[in-house]
Enzyme design. Structure first.
Site, mmCIF file in Angstrom:
data_model
loop_
_atom_site.group_PDB
_atom_site.id
_atom_site.type_symbol
_atom_site.label_atom_id
_atom_site.label_comp_id
_atom_site.label_asym_id
_atom_site.label_seq_id
_atom_site.Cartn_x
_atom_site.Cartn_y
_atom_site.Cartn_z
ATOM 1 N N ASP A 22 0.709 -1.614 -0.391
ATOM 2 C CA ASP A 22 0.209 0.217 0.097
ATOM 3 C C ASP A 22 0.742 0.901 -0.162
ATOM 4 O O ASP A 22 0.584 2.118 0.752
ATOM 5 C CB ASP A 22 -1.124 -0.518 1.234
ATOM 6 C CG ASP A 22 -2.294 -1.172 0.967
ATOM 7 O OD1 ASP A 22 -1.877 -2.318 0.646
ATOM 8 O OD2 ASP A 22 -2.389 -1.311 2.318
ATOM 9 N N LYS A 83 -6.939 -4.383 -2.900
ATOM 10 C CA LYS A 83 -7.609 -5.307 -1.698
ATOM 11 C C LYS A 83 -8.776 -4.023 -0.922
ATOM 12 O O LYS A 83 -7.963 -2.904 -1.110
ATOM 13 C CB LYS A 83 -6.181 -5.547 -0.971
ATOM 14 C CG LYS A 83 -5.491 -4.234 -0.025
ATOM 15 C CD LYS A 83 -4.217 -5.047 0.615
ATOM 16 C CE LYS A 83 -3.582 -5.032 1.526
ATOM 17 N NZ LYS A 83 -4.394 -3.446 2.613
ATOM 18 N N CYS A 116 -1.924 -2.943 7.855
ATOM 19 C CA CYS A 116 -1.730 -3.700 7.108
ATOM 20 C C CYS A 116 -0.571 -4.256 7.777
ATOM 21 O O CYS A 116 -0.412 -5.411 7.045
ATOM 22 C CB CYS A 116 -1.988 -2.585 5.928
ATOM 23 S SG CYS A 116 -3.784 -1.914 5.214
#
Length: 199
Positions: A22, A83, A116
Site C-alpha cells: 500500500d 484490496k 496492514c
C-alpha cells in the site's frame, strides 16, 4: 511447556519473497517520513530485481487512495493487487505463494505499520512463514502507532530489521556476482526516518 525456538532469520534469495504494502499516492501527505520510506522501498525493489526475488504488491482501495507512488518501480512484480482487506494475505496472494517452490521467508514493508503491515505479518506467521519487517521502509501516520507495532511484532517472533541488513544477508558473500550492484544501492546509508528518536 511451550518452548519457542529463536527464529534465526537466515535469508536466501531462492526461498524469499518481498511484499510491498500500500505505498500509495494518497498516503503521501499523511504518513510520517513517507519520502524516506519510499526511497528505501525503491532500494529493496531494485535489490529484488537484481537477485531475482519475486515481489507481491497490494494497493488499498486504489479507486479512493490512488495507485502506488510513481517513484516506486514495479517493473517485474509478480502481482499487483487492489484490496479492501487490511492484510495482504488475499486468496490470489496465497495462490501466488503456493506457486513459489520452497518459499520460507517474507520480507515485508510499506504502510501502515500498525494496520496492514501488522495484520499481514500475523497472518503470515500463522501460516508458518518467517516474516522480516523492514523497519526503515514501514511507517504510520503516528510514530506512536508505528513504534508500538514494531515492538509487538518483535515479541511475536517476527524479525524487525533494516533494508541494508536484508540486502547484505541476501548476497551473503562479497564474491556474489551481484554484490557490487547491491553495494551501490546501499552506498549512502538509508535515512533513519525517526527510528532513532528513542535511542
Amino acid at each position: 511447556l511451550i518452548f519457542q525456538m529463536t527464529t534465526l532469520g537466515n535469508l536466501t534469495p531462492s526461498s524469499t519473497v518481498f511484499f510491498c504494502c500500500d505505498m500509495q499516492e494518497r498516503f503521501r501527505p499523511a504518513i510520517k517520513y513517507f519520502g524516506d520510506i519510499i526511497s528505501v522501498g525503491q532500494r529493496l525493489l531494485q535489490g529484488a530485481r537484481l537477485l531475482g526475488i519475486p515481489v507481491i504488491v497490494t494497493e488499498q482501495y486504489p479507486k479512493g487512495l490512488g495507485s502506488t507512488v510513481q517513484e516506486i518501480d514495479l517493473t517485474g512484480a509478480k502481482l499487483v493487487l487492489p484490496k479492501t482487506k487490511f492484510s495482504m494475505v488475499l486468496p490470489e496472494v496465497e495462490a501466488a505463494l503456493a506457486e513459489i517452490p520452497g518459499v520460507r521467508s517474507v520480507v515485508l514493508f510499506g504502510v501502515e505499520t500498525h494496520v496492514c503491515i501488522q495484520q499481514t505479518a500475523l497472518e503470515l506467521i500463522g501460516r508458518g512463514l518467517e516474516v522480516h519487517i523492514v523497519a526503515d521502509a514501514t511507517s504510520s501516520r503516528s510514530m506512536m502507532d508505528r513504534m508500538f507495532a514494531l515492538e509487538r511484532l518483535a515479541r511475536t517472533g517476527i524479525i524487525v530489521t533494516t533494508s541494508e541488513a536484508i540486502l547484505l544477508q541476501l548476497v551473503a558473500d562479497k564474491e556474489h556476482p551481484k554484490f557490487k550492484e547491491i553495494q551501490n544501492l546501499i552506498k549512502a546509508s538509508a535515512p533513519e526516518s525517526g527510528l532513532l528518536s528513542k535511542v
